[in-house]
Design a protein around this motif. Sequence first.
Motif, PDB file in Angstrom:
ATOM      1  N   TYR A  33       0.193   0.968  -0.938  1.00 44.84           N
ATOM      2  CA  TYR A  33      -0.700   0.228  -1.783  1.00 44.84           C
ATOM      3  C   TYR A  33      -1.790   1.065  -0.292  1.00 44.84           C
ATOM      4  O   TYR A  33      -1.238   1.113   0.084  1.00 44.84           O
ATOM      5  N   GLN A  34      -3.099   1.627  -0.842  1.00 41.41           N
ATOM      6  CA  GLN A  34      -4.166   1.925  -0.144  1.00 41.41           C
ATOM      7  C   GLN A  34      -3.757   3.616  -0.238  1.00 41.41           C
ATOM      8  O   GLN A  34      -2.573   4.065   0.099  1.00 41.41           O
ATOM      9  N   SER A  35      -5.033   4.086  -1.107  1.00 40.86           N
ATOM     10  CA  SER A  35      -4.483   5.526  -1.252  1.00 40.86           C
ATOM     11  C   SER A  35      -4.377   6.086   0.745  1.00 40.86           C
ATOM     12  O   SER A  35      -3.629   7.739  -0.297  1.00 40.86           O
ATOM     13  N   GLY A  50      -5.513  -7.084  -4.225  1.00 43.17           N
ATOM     14  CA  GLY A  50      -6.011  -7.696  -5.253  1.00 43.17           C
ATOM     15  C   GLY A  50      -6.843  -6.148  -5.232  1.00 43.17           C
ATOM     16  O   GLY A  50      -7.327  -6.167  -6.280  1.00 43.17           O
ATOM     17  N   GLN A  51      -5.948  -4.696  -5.047  1.00 48.64           N
ATOM     18  CA  GLN A  51      -6.406  -4.258  -5.426  1.00 48.64           C
ATOM     19  C   GLN A  51      -5.207  -2.440  -5.669  1.00 48.64           C
ATOM     20  O   GLN A  51      -4.348  -2.867  -5.724  1.00 48.64           O
ATOM     21  N   VAL A  99     -12.822  12.734   5.942  1.00 53.84           N
ATOM     22  CA  VAL A  99     -13.052  12.862   3.867  1.00 53.84           C
ATOM     23  C   VAL A  99     -13.342  11.692   3.463  1.00 53.84           C
ATOM     24  O   VAL A  99     -14.306  11.387   3.162  1.00 53.84           O
ATOM     25  N   GLU A 100     -12.575  10.622   4.487  1.00 56.93           N
ATOM     26  CA  GLU A 100     -12.586   8.838   3.923  1.00 56.93           C
ATOM     27  C   GLU A 100     -13.976   8.364   4.231  1.00 56.93           C
ATOM     28  O   GLU A 100     -14.742   7.513   3.365  1.00 56.93           O
ATOM     29  N   ASP A 101     -14.173   8.700   5.792  1.00 56.24           N
ATOM     30  CA  ASP A 101     -15.962   8.371   5.412  1.00 56.24           C
ATOM     31  C   ASP A 101     -16.707   8.830   4.907  1.00 56.24           C
ATOM     32  O   ASP A 101     -17.543   8.189   4.293  1.00 56.24           O
TER      33      ASP A 101
END
Length: 193
Positions: A47-49, A34-35, A80-82
């Motif tokens: 999906y998901q960067s 849903g994104q 980086v994602e944190d």
Amino acid sequence: MRMLLADQGQSWKEEVVTMETWMKGSLKASCLYGQLPKFQDGDLTLYQSNAILRHLGRSLGLYGKDQQEAALLDVVNDGVEDLRCKYALLIYTNYEAGKEEYVKALPGYLKPFETLLSQNEGGQAFIVGNQISFADYNLLDLLLIHQVLAPSCLDSFPLLSAYVARLSARPKLKAFLSSPEHVNRPINGNGKQ
């Protein structure tokens, strides 16, 4: 993703989704979580960067020279994602009240990346190994948006500062970063920066 694709000389077709289109709901309903983003590579839909970044890393030879470098790149990318999650929390939920405290804490958040650079060829190369990786593009993006939030945030990190300058000067990446496609794109969906 855009920086990686541009720097690697890849072409892509991007469909920008307006808030009006998104709010209609049919596109959102068609997305796995849903994104967005949604990435189509032939018959593969992702999906998901970070899944997309890792796929591009594997596909374009940007995932280190061996399993050890690949594992270290995963460590960097997760770090980086944190920090990106902390940044997003500030931008989307607590910008006015939390910006000063966030900027004050930022050196502590950036220090691990300076340390990683110092451990790889004295900070004169990439974040891991001697070739650019998907994690370098993700880290560069994060550092660039933090320089908008707090322009002097890298002043006490000479290796990170030189890293940003070095990567941003890569010819194809430099051209992309100065292109209207990049410059005119808002950093965050709510206009905060």
